[in-house]
Design an enzyme around this catalytic site. Structure first.
Site, PDB file in Angstrom:
ATOM      1  N   ARG A 113       0.799  -1.304  -0.160  1.00  0.00           N
ATOM      2  CA  ARG A 113      -0.121  -0.021  -0.027  1.00  0.00           C
ATOM      3  C   ARG A 113       0.968   1.352  -0.012  1.00  0.00           C
ATOM      4  O   ARG A 113       0.517   2.346  -0.604  1.00  0.00           O
ATOM      5  CB  ARG A 113      -0.989  -0.108   1.147  1.00  0.00           C
ATOM      6  N   TYR A 114       1.952   1.221   0.667  1.00  0.00           N
ATOM      7  CA  TYR A 114       2.847   2.324   0.748  1.00  0.00           C
ATOM      8  C   TYR A 114       4.084   2.266  -0.010  1.00  0.00           C
ATOM      9  O   TYR A 114       4.503   1.138  -0.339  1.00  0.00           O
ATOM     10  CB  TYR A 114       3.215   2.430   2.275  1.00  0.00           C
ATOM     11  N   ARG A 117       7.277   0.064   1.563  1.00  0.00           N
ATOM     12  CA  ARG A 117       7.181  -1.068   2.418  1.00  0.00           C
ATOM     13  C   ARG A 117       5.882  -1.946   2.210  1.00  0.00           C
ATOM     14  O   ARG A 117       5.105  -1.400   1.557  1.00  0.00           O
ATOM     15  CB  ARG A 117       7.071  -0.647   3.915  1.00  0.00           C
ATOM     16  N   CYS A 126      -3.379 -17.644  15.024  1.00  0.00           N
ATOM     17  CA  CYS A 126      -3.140 -16.867  16.202  1.00  0.00           C
ATOM     18  C   CYS A 126      -3.110 -17.846  17.417  1.00  0.00           C
ATOM     19  O   CYS A 126      -3.782 -18.665  17.449  1.00  0.00           O
ATOM     20  CB  CYS A 126      -4.078 -15.622  16.402  1.00  0.00           C
ATOM     21  N   CYS A 130      -8.173 -12.477  19.182  1.00  0.00           N
ATOM     22  CA  CYS A 130      -8.859 -11.435  19.962  1.00  0.00           C
ATOM     23  C   CYS A 130     -10.133 -11.217  19.385  1.00  0.00           C
ATOM     24  O   CYS A 130     -10.409 -11.399  18.222  1.00  0.00           O
ATOM     25  CB  CYS A 130      -7.943 -10.223  19.640  1.00  0.00           C
ATOM     26  N   CYS A 133     -10.387  -8.420  16.512  1.00  0.00           N
ATOM     27  CA  CYS A 133      -9.564  -8.675  15.364  1.00  0.00           C
ATOM     28  C   CYS A 133     -10.049  -7.846  14.131  1.00  0.00           C
ATOM     29  O   CYS A 133     -11.171  -8.239  13.609  1.00  0.00           O
ATOM     30  CB  CYS A 133      -9.122 -10.165  15.144  1.00  0.00           C
ATOM     31  N   ARG A 135      -8.740  -8.494  11.312  1.00  0.00           N
ATOM     32  CA  ARG A 135      -8.617  -9.230  10.024  1.00  0.00           C
ATOM     33  C   ARG A 135      -9.113 -10.556  10.068  1.00  0.00           C
ATOM     34  O   ARG A 135      -8.604 -11.410   9.553  1.00  0.00           O
ATOM     35  CB  ARG A 135      -6.810  -9.623   9.696  1.00  0.00           C
ATOM     36  N   ASP A 294     -11.180  -0.527  13.632  1.00  0.00           N
ATOM     37  CA  ASP A 294     -11.586  -0.575  12.271  1.00  0.00           C
ATOM     38  C   ASP A 294     -12.966  -0.805  12.245  1.00  0.00           C
ATOM     39  O   ASP A 294     -13.757  -1.367  13.157  1.00  0.00           O
ATOM     40  CB  ASP A 294     -10.793  -1.685  11.520  1.00  0.00           C
ATOM     41  N   ASP A 331      -7.234   3.982  10.524  1.00  0.00           N
ATOM     42  CA  ASP A 331      -6.900   3.449   9.132  1.00  0.00           C
ATOM     43  C   ASP A 331      -8.036   3.363   8.204  1.00  0.00           C
ATOM     44  O   ASP A 331      -9.232   3.086   8.387  1.00  0.00           O
ATOM     45  CB  ASP A 331      -6.649   1.817   9.515  1.00  0.00           C
ATOM     46  N   LYS A 338      -3.071   4.513   7.082  1.00  0.00           N
ATOM     47  CA  LYS A 338      -3.171   5.164   8.366  1.00  0.00           C
ATOM     48  C   LYS A 338      -3.128   6.715   8.346  1.00  0.00           C
ATOM     49  O   LYS A 338      -2.251   7.176   7.491  1.00  0.00           O
ATOM     50  CB  LYS A 338      -2.116   4.514   9.211  1.00  0.00           C
TER      51      LYS A 338
HETATM   52  C1  LIG Z   1       0.291  -0.334   8.881  1.00  0.00           C
HETATM   53  C2  LIG Z   1       0.753  -0.932   7.492  1.00  0.00           C
HETATM   54  C3  LIG Z   1       2.247  -0.843   7.249  1.00  0.00           C
HETATM   55  C4  LIG Z   1       3.084  -0.140   8.235  1.00  0.00           C
HETATM   56  O1  LIG Z   1       2.737   0.945   8.406  1.00  0.00           O
HETATM   57  P1  LIG Z   1       3.771   1.904   9.304  1.00  0.00           P
HETATM   58  O2  LIG Z   1       3.263   3.033   9.503  1.00  0.00           O
HETATM   59  O3  LIG Z   1       5.164   2.068   8.503  1.00  0.00           O
HETATM   60  O4  LIG Z   1       4.161   1.242  10.481  1.00  0.00           O
HETATM   61  C5  LIG Z   1       2.221  -1.386   6.093  1.00  0.00           C
HETATM   62  N1  LIG Z   1       1.507  -2.004   5.277  1.00  0.00           N
HETATM   63  C6  LIG Z   1       0.173  -1.703   5.658  1.00  0.00           C
HETATM   64  C7  LIG Z   1      -0.667  -2.510   4.365  1.00  0.00           C
HETATM   65  C8  LIG Z   1      -0.368  -1.357   6.891  1.00  0.00           C
HETATM   66  O5  LIG Z   1      -1.429  -1.525   7.084  1.00  0.00           O
HETATM   67  S1  SF4 Z   2      -5.395  -8.899  16.454  1.00  0.00           S
HETATM   68 FE1  SF4 Z   2      -5.876 -10.708  15.049  1.00  0.00          FE
HETATM   69  S2  SF4 Z   2      -4.125 -11.002  13.923  1.00  0.00           S
HETATM   70 FE2  SF4 Z   2      -3.493  -9.894  15.801  1.00  0.00          FE
HETATM   71  S3  SF4 Z   2      -3.151 -11.426  17.537  1.00  0.00           S
HETATM   72 FE3  SF4 Z   2      -5.325 -10.973  17.627  1.00  0.00          FE
HETATM   73  S4  SF4 Z   2      -6.485 -12.322  16.477  1.00  0.00           S
HETATM   74 FE4  SF4 Z   2      -4.384 -12.377  15.954  1.00  0.00          FE
END
Ligand SMILES: *Cc1c(COP(=O)(O)O)cnc(C)c1O
Ligand code: SF4
Length: 434
Positions: A113-114, A117, A126, A130, A133, A135, A294, A331, A338
């Protein structure tokens, strides 16, 4: 906090079993009946769990369960681990993938996305699931490790994209994999010359601290610079065990950061949050982010207003050590990424003065220097400091660089009407309006 030895469910468990993460993993609590041997559950709570389990799963390590208040349903550890009926409900503004991560995934399990990175999801499992979560569309659906072909596809993508200088290994929780599997992935990433830093996101120090062994830390240290971000949400999670896990990692030279999620009833209180961030510094963990929760389905009961998050930030900055103050981020739904949110400290700006206020309410005028901002540019328009012309600046930075005059949402009716005067694809059209 209870001594785990006094919990009936763990009668006869030896210290060496308890301290072995494989034992913790194998003995995770996944059903109501077992859970009711650790904490009191009202009939309503039991019904809520059953209702939620039709849609999501539960798995709680014995260690994390031992932190629960057996009598208090509002215990912050319980709220993060034990499902409630609300999780089965979905609000119209909630979705499966609110961050639109799939759309930014050039290969499965990798989000780019960025600019520099990527987020590399290497497993869907996991140690503890959580309740909040984000995701959950993939995490914990099955206890699945990404197949080797998928890992290889991700690695290949990173190899082919020289602009990637930072790889964030996450999941699921990468530390649910064996040391060998973790090492395989980290080593393969380290072999890529253009990757500068490796980051790992893991909640194991908090929910299964037994996972963090000297052996794991020594292995990771071979691949420095390696950074780890963990996920503490409440001061109650800072225990002798989790502190020891962080100490092992810090002693191996791994800088530790923390990402909390703002959760209603768990940590949406300035004093709880302050105690948390100060406690984190004591165990050598730098508070990195506080996330606004989120818009993932089933989380309405956890979400707070953004105003409340800003209020918490107001109680941190200035009131405590600057190192303890994380960045509060939302986000952005739809893949905006973010976005930092902060109380407003600039009150006014004039030609040469900026009026700012501090945490106490002291208002000051900062008189700015008088100089020609273009003094850094040489005759050819290049910056004397970095020897470039700042031309590849993206987005808002591109506006500041003078490369573009505007960023215009694409696909609007107005733009269609103006087609002749406003050719499509012009620099700066970065948005698509659905
Ligand atoms: C959070 C995230 C990152 C890392 O973000 P930083 O602000 O550099 O810590 C990279 N890619 C994705 C898709 C993210 O959600
Ligand atoms: S937030 Fe989601 S991905 Fe992160 S540790 Fe908890 S269950 Fe796992």
């Amino acid at each position: 906090m209870r001594n785990w030895r006094e919990i009936p469910l763990f009668e006869g468990v030896t210290d060496s079993e308890w301290n072995d993460w494989h034992w913790q993993w194998k003995n995770r609590i996944e059903d109501v009946e077992t859970l009711s041997k650790v904490v009191e559950l009202s009939d309503e709570a039991k019904r809520g769990i059953q209702e939620a389990l039709t849609r999501v799963r539960m798995a709680i390590t014995p260690y994390y369960a031992s932190l629960m208040d057996p009598h208090d349903e509002s215990c912050p550890v319980r709220l993060q681990a034990i499902p409630r009926g609300q999780e089965a409900r979905q609000m119209p503004w909630e979705s499966v993938d609110p961050l639109d991560e799939e759309a930014d995934s050039p290969v499965p399990g990798l989000t780019h996305r960025y600019p520099d990175r990527v987020l590399f999801l290497v497993t869907e499992q996991c140690s503890m699931y959580c309740r909040h979560c984000t995701r959950r569309r993939v995490v914990g659906v099955t206890d699945r490790v990404a197949p080797p072909e998928r890992i290889e596809q991700g690695l290949q993508y990173i190899r082919e994209h020289k602009e990637i200088r930072d790889v964030l290994i996450s999941g699921g929780d990468p530390f649910t994999l064996s040391d060998d599997k973790v090492e395989f992935i980290v080593r393969k990433i380290r072999e890529i010359p253009h990757v500068e830093i490796i980051r790992i996101g893991t909640r194991t120090p908090v929910v299964m601290p037994q996972r963090i062994t000297e052996k794991l830390a020594r292995m990771l240290a071979k691949y420095h610079p390696v950074y780890i971000n963990t996920h503490f949400n409440h001061p109650k999670e800072i225990t002798p065990e989790s502190s020891r896990a962080c100490a092992i990692l810090a002693d191996a030279g791994i800088p530790l950061g923390n990402q909390s999620v703002l959760l209603r009833g768990v940590n949406n209180c300035p004093f709880v949050m302050r105690e948390l961030v100060q406690g984190l510094l004591r165990i050598r963990v730098k508070p990195y982010y506080i996330y606004q929760c989120d818009l993932t389905w089933g989380l309405e009961h956890f979400r707070t207003t953004i105003g409340e998050g800003l209020e918490i930030m107001e109680y941190l900055r200035g009131h405590t050590t600057g190192l303890a103050v994380p960045t509060y981020v939302v986000d952005a739904p739809g893949g905006g990424g973010k976005i930092p949110l902060s109380p407003q400290y600039i009150l006014a700006m004039g030609k040469n003065t900026v009026v700012v206020r501090n945490y106490e309410g002291v208002i000051s005028g900062y008189r700015e220097p008088e100089y020609d901002p273009s003094e850094n540019l040489d005759a050819g328009g290049k910056c004397r400091l970095c020897r470039s012309d700042h031309r590849d600046a993206l987005g808002v930075a591109g506006l500041l660089a003078g490369e573009k005059v505007s960023l215009v949402p694409q696909g609007t009716k107005r733009l269609e009407r103006r087609k002749d005067h406003h050719p499509s694809g012009e620099a700066g059209c970065v948005f698509t309006q659905e």
